[in-house]
Design a protein around this motif. Sequence first.
Motif, mmCIF file in Angstrom:
data_model
loop_
_atom_site.group_PDB
_atom_site.id
_atom_site.type_symbol
_atom_site.label_atom_id
_atom_site.label_comp_id
_atom_site.label_asym_id
_atom_site.label_seq_id
_atom_site.Cartn_x
_atom_site.Cartn_y
_atom_site.Cartn_z
ATOM 1 N N ALA A 33 0.835 -1.215 0.000
ATOM 2 C CA ALA A 33 0.000 0.000 0.000
ATOM 3 C C ALA A 33 0.866 1.260 0.000
ATOM 4 N N ALA A 34 1.976 1.215 0.721
ATOM 5 C CA ALA A 34 2.866 2.392 0.772
ATOM 6 C C ALA A 34 3.488 2.642 -0.610
ATOM 7 N N SER A 232 -8.427 -6.053 10.937
ATOM 8 C CA SER A 232 -9.819 -6.401 11.251
ATOM 9 C C SER A 232 -10.791 -5.414 10.600
ATOM 10 N N PHE A 233 -10.270 -4.294 10.098
ATOM 11 C CA PHE A 233 -11.104 -3.360 9.329
ATOM 12 C C PHE A 233 -10.886 -3.532 7.825
ATOM 13 N N GLY A 234 -10.044 -4.513 7.458
ATOM 14 C CA GLY A 234 -9.765 -4.753 6.039
ATOM 15 C C GLY A 234 -9.058 -3.583 5.386
ATOM 16 N N LEU A 235 -8.234 -2.889 6.163
ATOM 17 C CA LEU A 235 -7.560 -1.708 5.619
ATOM 18 C C LEU A 235 -6.058 -1.756 5.872
ATOM 19 N N PRO A 236 -5.256 -1.369 4.876
ATOM 20 C CA PRO A 236 -3.844 -1.119 5.167
ATOM 21 C C PRO A 236 -3.732 0.046 6.155
ATOM 22 N N ILE A 237 -2.661 0.071 6.905
ATOM 23 C CA ILE A 237 -2.493 1.099 7.944
ATOM 24 C C ILE A 237 -2.563 2.512 7.362
ATOM 25 N N LEU A 238 -2.132 2.649 6.135
ATOM 26 C CA LEU A 238 -2.119 3.962 5.481
ATOM 27 C C LEU A 238 -3.517 4.563 5.369
ATOM 28 N N LEU A 239 -4.530 3.712 5.258
ATOM 29 C CA LEU A 239 -5.917 4.194 5.224
ATOM 30 C C LEU A 239 -6.534 4.169 6.617
ATOM 31 N N TYR A 240 -6.122 3.224 7.436
ATOM 32 C CA TYR A 240 -6.731 3.074 8.773
ATOM 33 C C TYR A 240 -6.271 4.194 9.704
ATOM 34 N N ASP A 241 -4.971 4.462 9.726
ATOM 35 C CA ASP A 241 -4.441 5.527 10.579
ATOM 36 C C ASP A 241 -3.113 6.043 10.009
ATOM 37 N N PRO A 242 -3.208 6.944 9.029
ATOM 38 C CA PRO A 242 -2.003 7.394 8.325
ATOM 39 C C PRO A 242 -0.996 8.111 9.230
ATOM 40 N N ALA A 245 2.556 5.647 14.055
ATOM 41 C CA ALA A 245 3.980 5.304 13.897
ATOM 42 C C ALA A 245 4.142 4.136 12.927
ATOM 43 N N GLY A 246 3.191 3.204 12.964
ATOM 44 C CA GLY A 246 3.257 2.049 12.066
ATOM 45 C C GLY A 246 3.163 2.472 10.610
ATOM 46 N N SER A 247 2.239 3.377 10.326
ATOM 47 C CA SER A 247 2.059 3.861 8.959
ATOM 48 C C SER A 247 3.317 4.582 8.484
ATOM 49 N N LYS A 248 3.839 5.446 9.329
ATOM 50 C CA LYS A 248 5.050 6.195 8.939
ATOM 51 C C LYS A 248 6.218 5.248 8.676
ATOM 52 N N SER A 249 6.303 4.177 9.468
ATOM 53 C CA SER A 249 7.443 3.275 9.290
ATOM 54 C C SER A 249 7.333 2.516 7.956
ATOM 55 N N TYR A 250 6.130 2.106 7.562
ATOM 56 C CA TYR A 250 6.009 1.409 6.273
ATOM 57 C C TYR A 250 6.207 2.364 5.090
ATOM 58 N N MET A 251 5.846 3.646 5.275
ATOM 59 C CA MET A 251 6.162 4.638 4.226
ATOM 60 C C MET A 251 7.683 4.776 4.100
ATOM 61 N N ALA A 252 8.346 4.824 5.248
ATOM 62 C CA ALA A 252 9.820 4.962 5.229
ATOM 63 C C ALA A 252 10.457 3.737 4.567
ATOM 64 N N LEU A 253 9.908 2.556 4.844
ATOM 65 C CA LEU A 253 10.442 1.335 4.231
ATOM 66 C C LEU A 253 10.277 1.382 2.707
ATOM 67 N N ALA A 254 9.089 1.815 2.254
ATOM 68 C CA ALA A 254 8.843 1.895 0.806
ATOM 69 C C ALA A 254 9.859 2.834 0.158
ATOM 70 N N LYS A 255 10.104 3.960 0.806
ATOM 71 C CA LYS A 255 11.065 4.927 0.240
ATOM 72 C C LYS A 255 12.484 4.353 0.242
ATOM 73 N N GLU A 256 12.836 3.650 1.317
ATOM 74 C CA GLU A 256 14.179 3.047 1.387
ATOM 75 C C GLU A 256 14.354 2.006 0.274
ATOM 76 N N LEU A 257 13.307 1.240 0.036
ATOM 77 C CA LEU A 257 13.355 0.207 -1.001
ATOM 78 C C LEU A 257 13.496 0.829 -2.389
ATOM 79 N N ILE A 258 12.719 1.882 -2.652
ATOM 80 C CA ILE A 258 12.775 2.546 -3.960
ATOM 81 C C ILE A 258 14.180 3.134 -4.169
ATOM 82 N N LYS A 259 14.713 3.711 -3.100
ATOM 83 C CA LYS A 259 16.050 4.313 -3.194
ATOM 84 C C LYS A 259 17.107 3.221 -3.496
ATOM 85 N N LYS A 260 16.975 2.081 -2.828
ATOM 86 C CA LYS A 260 17.892 0.957 -3.079
ATOM 87 C C LYS A 260 17.819 0.514 -4.535
#
Length: 263
Positions: A33-34, A232-242, A245-260
């Motif tokens: 999702a990120a 349990s709400f059928g939502l990625p964290i980005l939609l459930y609670d953007p 801290a969890g949402s921010k960490s997966y955004m950071a991971l996506a950016k780190e991966l793209i940069k790699k």
Amino acid sequence: MFYGIRRFMSQTICIANQKGGVGKTTTSVNLAAALASLARKVLLVDCDPQANATTGVGVDKAGLEKTLYHALIGDAPAARAVIQTPVKNLSILPSRVELSGFEVEMVDEPGKEKLLSAVLGPVRNDYDYVILDCPPSLTLLTINAMAAADSILIPLQSEFYALEGLGQLLQTVRRIKQSLNPPLKIAGILLTMFDQRTNLSNQVTEDAENHFADLVFKTRIPRNVRLGEAPSFGLPILLYDPASAGSKSYMALAKELIKKDQG
Ligand code: ATP
Ligand code: MG
């Protein structure tokens, strides 16, 4: 022109660890999702008969006509089973409990380790990223995922015994490289459920970095209640609670991966 560049860069990442409950599905759903929110076209493939990734993006399993199982047994092309999720740019090749029959039914099938690779062949270049959520085992479904992937991302729970079993996983990766998929790389090792207040989390990080150096992602996924609630709400964290801290960490991971990938 742009389409040509995107096709060239398509990446298939297998999220695997034979240990149960280490954050494979949470990482698959939320990294997918990120990446989608960063304007990448993403296909999430649920390779686990538990089908937690399918549920995690809000898909009603009972209403599905075709799933990954049907694609794997040659009953339908992948494109017929793929559905759009509520997240823009994110599609899923869903699963259901029938996938648990795959291992037994395919036991005598020649080339049974490459079936997922063949299924994804016609669709993978339509996406920038294909994310494969694996079951907690090193059996045929996980082997198919490793054989179909460009790289493997290993979630490591920041707890005692985290590194136990990693040797066996890396041994399997080596075997797959030798026989089925020579270009397979390790995308990285991801520390999940991290709690920086505990010595244990810091000890696991230190051990992982001593053993695997640069392979350990700089981004760590914190233990975060909102990440546990979101499925349990059928939502990625980005939609459930953007803002979590969890949402921010997966955004950071996506950016780190793209940069790699770009570096
Ligand atoms: P399995 O091996 O059964 O497929 P898994 O490796 O896919 O499990 P998850 O389902 O992602 O693991 O996570 C296990 C449980 O821990 C789930 O209930 C999930 O919601 C929760 N969880 C995962 N990551 C976190 C986190 N960072 N913070 C809090 N809870 C988390
Ligand atoms: Mg899972």
